[in-house]
Design a protein around this motif. Structure first.
Motif, PDB file in Angstrom:
ATOM      1  N   LEU A 112       9.478   9.973  -5.602  1.00 48.36           N
ATOM      2  CA  LEU A 112       8.664   9.178  -6.528  1.00 48.36           C
ATOM      3  C   LEU A 112       7.464   8.582  -5.795  1.00 48.36           C
ATOM      4  CD1 LEU A 112      11.505   7.424  -8.549  1.00 48.36           C
ATOM      5  CD2 LEU A 112       9.870   9.104  -9.420  1.00 48.36           C
ATOM      6  N   ARG A 113       7.695   8.150  -4.557  1.00 46.62           N
ATOM      7  CA  ARG A 113       6.590   7.603  -3.774  1.00 46.62           C
ATOM      8  C   ARG A 113       5.564   8.695  -3.478  1.00 46.62           C
ATOM      9  NH1 ARG A 113       9.330   5.951   0.092  1.00 46.62           N
ATOM     10  NH2 ARG A 113       9.890   3.810  -0.392  1.00 46.62           N
ATOM     11  N   ASP A 114       6.045   9.916  -3.212  1.00 47.69           N
ATOM     12  CA  ASP A 114       5.118  11.034  -2.986  1.00 47.69           C
ATOM     13  C   ASP A 114       4.273  11.302  -4.230  1.00 47.69           C
ATOM     14  OD1 ASP A 114       6.104  11.261  -0.484  1.00 47.69           O
ATOM     15  OD2 ASP A 114       7.126  13.180  -0.772  1.00 47.69           O
ATOM     16  N   THR A 123      11.541   0.377   9.909  1.00 45.19           N
ATOM     17  CA  THR A 123      12.510   1.274  10.548  1.00 45.19           C
ATOM     18  C   THR A 123      12.705   2.577   9.776  1.00 45.19           C
ATOM     19  OG1 THR A 123      14.349   0.213   9.421  1.00 45.19           O
ATOM     20  CG2 THR A 123      13.791  -0.640  11.571  1.00 45.19           C
ATOM     21  N   ALA A 124      12.733   2.496   8.449  1.00 48.89           N
ATOM     22  CA  ALA A 124      13.046   3.704   7.679  1.00 48.89           C
ATOM     23  C   ALA A 124      11.800   4.477   7.261  1.00 48.89           C
ATOM     24  CB  ALA A 124      13.871   3.333   6.442  1.00 48.89           C
ATOM     25  N   HIS A 125      10.626   3.831   7.263  1.00 55.47           N
ATOM     26  CA  HIS A 125       9.462   4.515   6.677  1.00 55.47           C
ATOM     27  C   HIS A 125       8.266   4.731   7.607  1.00 55.47           C
ATOM     28  CE1 HIS A 125      11.376   4.633   2.808  1.00 55.47           C
ATOM     29  NE2 HIS A 125      11.650   3.348   2.887  1.00 55.47           N
ATOM     30  N   ALA A 142       0.836  -1.206   0.000  1.00 53.65           N
ATOM     31  CA  ALA A 142       0.000   0.000   0.000  1.00 53.65           C
ATOM     32  C   ALA A 142       0.871   1.255   0.000  1.00 53.65           C
ATOM     33  CB  ALA A 142      -0.927  -0.004   1.212  1.00 53.65           C
ATOM     34  N   TYR A 143       1.888   1.236   0.859  1.00 49.23           N
ATOM     35  CA  TYR A 143       2.766   2.401   0.995  1.00 49.23           C
ATOM     36  C   TYR A 143       3.427   2.751  -0.327  1.00 49.23           C
ATOM     37  CZ  TYR A 143       6.615   5.217   2.896  1.00 49.23           C
ATOM     38  OH  TYR A 143       7.518   6.208   3.159  1.00 49.23           O
ATOM     39  N   ALA A 165      -1.878   2.100   4.238  1.00 53.05           N
ATOM     40  CA  ALA A 165      -0.532   1.841   4.769  1.00 53.05           C
ATOM     41  C   ALA A 165      -0.466   2.257   6.241  1.00 53.05           C
ATOM     42  CB  ALA A 165       0.514   2.584   3.956  1.00 53.05           C
ATOM     43  N   LYS A 166      -1.088   3.392   6.561  1.00 52.02           N
ATOM     44  CA  LYS A 166      -1.081   3.866   7.951  1.00 52.02           C
ATOM     45  C   LYS A 166      -1.833   2.916   8.862  1.00 52.02           C
ATOM     46  CE  LYS A 166      -1.117   8.827   8.282  1.00 52.02           C
ATOM     47  NZ  LYS A 166      -1.888  10.057   8.024  1.00 52.02           N
TER      48      LYS A 166
END
Lengths: 262, 477
Positions: B384-386, A94-96, A56-57, A65-66
């Motif tokens: 790109l994700r944005d 961890t990163a997102h 989803a993210y 995603a949230k």
């Protein structure tokens, strides 16, 4: 620092097994649990886990995603360590997660807290567990594919190699462009199948050029993509997750994409 | 330039099956990547230099109004003219007017991506001027009537044989037919032809690699020296640059130049690094009588607020595309507009419109190699994700994807249902694939199985197997 000399009880580790391992290759989950237990941890597998929400993210569906991120945070709130046999899913957490939840301060804080407790498997074994695992024999020539998220979001490169270096009989042969994407990219591989096929063909060529009879990686997504292409081209290279090699279970388990009679 | 980004998929497919293009593209990875790595390893603290580059660009963007005005005043002081172009049409009109007032007939051009962006060649054609590209790569694609496919190596998509054929057709009326000539031979031939053009040009048009606010200077880096002959020999020099090209001081310019050559071509410095400040002064022996700089907005100020401001740090080195496996597979033309590769996949939707560039933000595996080499640390995958998120919010994401995600998310948020159903489905698939271990074809997985087998799942899900394992363990205890 061997197991025998550190009898102090270790905390319970939560295994976030990832949706791909859950659905397609439970043997990776069992190998991971075995490694963690051999390192002196008891392992919990919370039943409420499904997926980290990366599909989803990465598709721009922030709302879903949230929701899934919050579910993961709640599920793993109580554990000192959360171990993931995937650099990609560990990277998402961890990163997102903290960025994904940046507009909700309480959740963002909880996300940072989970990020601090979440580890990709090989990194956890090398940097946190720091024990000598039981010796494993596996006579094979292997090449290692660095999965992009693990490599660039988490800095995982030396850890799996260090651990593989302790497998008796295993000879590691590096391929060219080991840091270049295999073309999986989550939904990319089905949205742009012909570009993805080119990327995985390049990867498979580089693997074959090493003369190795096995390719190992830390992410099932890449491994499915690579193994699927290896089989389509009928290349005699077997694909395994690094956990299966380290736990010694690869010798008895058919490789990815190989059946009882393949 | 007209965008063809909406044709990304068919263009990419065609590119994958174009043997000449595929042969030409092998040079991108082989040349640029290795040379850059060697020099970056040799530099004492390249990561520190990247930090400085990023901080310097962020600072400049935060105070862009101040530095733009400072730059304008300094250019005036040096005797030059500053023109503000808000749109592509403004830039076209300004340049055409300058040429008209100079009574120009022939224009020489150095490489300018900002010029490509606003379609400067079309404007010069429309004004009835003869325009000659003087960068060798640009010259080649001018003969071929093609747009650039790479921002620093515009003809990287051409094989040597194709270039020989073009030169043969345009310089020798077909007398060399199919002969493969050596590179120095081709370069000398182009040089001979271009020399006459340099001497006869009335106006020289170039881009600028950076603009220095404290002195009103511009930097021009090339490896062929064509930029210098283009700006210094004609009576009038016109430079076109995006407003984000500004840096505050000469020191900052030096940071940028050190980052640029290493990141772009894997050189410590390009063969020619030239600083231009205004037109020829009284005691100068050469240089143009007039110096004009066209400062181009073309949508850049819209990027100043919000996340995409980070993209304005871009120094147009091309490292992202050199390290992009998708670019290496399909080349630059498939992206359909001026800027290809990762930076183009961010910029094109912003400049051309999200609805006309639906594929660009998605045709990326988010592998992050571009970000890892970007000299000013632009988080290209995040941007790109944005853009994907913006597409999703504006309902530009295909319905099948949206519904698929909604259904999947419904299950993913209900672990009990998810676990029960996945156990059933996986059990079935596992039984079907157990003997062979993989599927050559599978319903609903045609995109996967077109080029790959689909590995069959093991007997059951991990969740189910783990619960069994726990209950067995309890019985034994």
């Amino acid at each position: 620092m061997s197991q025998a000399s550190s009898p102090a009880p270790r905390p319970t580790v939560a295994l976030f097994v990832t949706c791909l391992v859950d659905l397609f290759r439970p043997s990776v989950g069992f190998a991971t649990a075995q490694l963690l237990e051999q390192a002196g941890y008891s392992v919990d597998v919370p039943e409420a886990q499904t997926c980290c929400g990366q599909p989803a993210y990465n598709s721009g569906d922030r709302a879903h995603a949230k929701q899934i991120a919050k579910q993961v945070i709640a599920t793993f709130r109580e554990y000192a360590h959360v171990v993931v046999p995937s650099g990609s899913c560990a990277g998402t957490i961890t990163a997102h997660y903290p960025d994904l939840l940046r507009d909700e301060p309480d959740w963002a804080q909880a996300a940072r807290d989970l990020a601090d407790r979440t580890w990709e498997l090989t990194r956890f074994l090398v940097e946190v567990a720091q024990v000598d695992l039981p010796t494993v024999d596996h006579k094979t020539t292997t090449t290692y594919h660095d999965s992009c998220s693990g490599l660039r979001e988490l800095g995982i490169r030396s850890q799996p190699r260090q651990l593989l270096g302790r497998v008796n009989g295993l000879q590691l042969r590096e391929m060219a462009d080991t840091d270049v994407c295999c073309g999986f990219g989550g939904t990319f591989c089905v949205k742009y199948p012909d570009i993805s096929e080119r990327l995985v063909s390049n990867k498979v060529d580089n693997i074959a050029a090493t003369g190795a009879d096995m390719v190992v990686a830390g992410d099932l997504g890449c491994l499915f993509n690579i193994a699927g292409r290896l089989h389509r081209l009928e290349k005699p290279v077997r694909a395994y997750h690094v956990a299966e090699i380290l736990a010694g279970t690869a010798r008895s388990e058919p490789a990815i994409g190989e059946g009882d009679r393949s | 330039m007209e965008s063809r980004a909406h044709l990304f998929k068919p263009a990419a497919r065609e590119a994958l099956h174009n043997p000449d293009l595929q042969q030409a593209l092998t040079r991108v990875q082989a040349g640029f990547v290795g040379k850059r790595r060697t020099l970056v390893n040799k530099f004492p603290d390249f990561e520190g230099l990247r930090d400085r580059g990023q901080a310097m660009k962020d600072h400049t963007l935060a105070h862009l109004d101040y530095y733009l005005e400072q730059f304008e005043a300094k250019v005036h002081e040096a005797g030059g003219h500053v023109h503000w172009a808000e749109t592509a049409e403004d830039a076209q009109r300004i340049v055409a007017d300058i040429c008209r007032q100079a009574d120009a007939r022939m224009v020489t051009k150095g490489k300018t991506m900002a010029g490509e962006e606003v379609g400067i060649n079309e404007a010069l054609d429309a004004a009835g001027l003869e325009t000659v590209e003087t960068d060798l790569g640009e010259y080649i694609i001018q003969l071929a009537k093609e747009p650039p496919s790479h921002i620093i190596a515009p003809a990287i998509h051409k094989t040597r044989q194709q270039i020989c054929d073009l030169f043969d057709e345009h310089h020798h009326q077909g007398t060399f037919k199919e002969k493969l000539r050596e590179v120095p031979d081709l370069v000398n031939e182009a040089r001979g032809i271009l020399r006459g053009k340099f001497l006869n040009a009335d106006v020289g048009i170039t881009g600028a690699n950076c603009l220095v606010a404290e002195t009103g200077s511009m930097f021009l880096v090339t490896n062929e020296g064509n930029g210098d002959l283009t700006h210094s020999l004609p009576r009038v020099h016109v430079a076109i640059a995006g407003i984000e090209k500004l840096v505050p001081t000469l020191d900052d310019a030096s940071t940028l130049i050190r980052l640029l050559a290493r990141s772009a071509t894997g050189q410590e410095m390009t063969a020619y690094t030239t600083m231009v400040t205004g037109p020829r002064r009284g005691d100068d022996t050469d240089g143009p009588e007039e110096f004009h700089i066209v400062l181009l907005d073309h949508g850049r100020t819209n990027m100043m607020s919000g996340r995409f401001r980070e993209m304005l740090r871009c120094i147009r080195c091309g490292a992202c595309m050199n390290h992009c496996p998708v670019y290496a597979s399909i080349g630059g033309h498939a992206y359909g507009w001026v800027y290809p590769g990762p930076m183009g996949s961010v910029l094109t939707p912003i400049f051309v419109g999200l609805d006309k560039t639906k594929d660009l933000p998605n045709a990326c595996t988010l592998n992050g190699r571009c970000q890892s080499v970007c000299p000013v640390r632009i988080p290209l995958p995040d941007l790109l994700r944005d853009l994907r998120e913006a597409q999703f919010d504006q309902h530009l994401t295909p319905g099948t994807t949206r519904h698929g995600l909604a259904v999947w998310a419904w299950f993913a948020r209900r672990p009990r249902v998810y676990n029960a159903l996945s156990r059933l489905g996986i059990g079935l698939l596992g039984r079907l694939g157990r003997r062979r271990g993989r599927f050559r074809r599978l319903p609903l997985a045609g995109a996967w199985t077109a080029g790959r087998d689909f590995p069959a799942p093991q007997r059951t899900t991990f969740q189910a197997a783990w619960r069994q394992h726990l209950s067995r363990r309890q019985t034994h205890e």
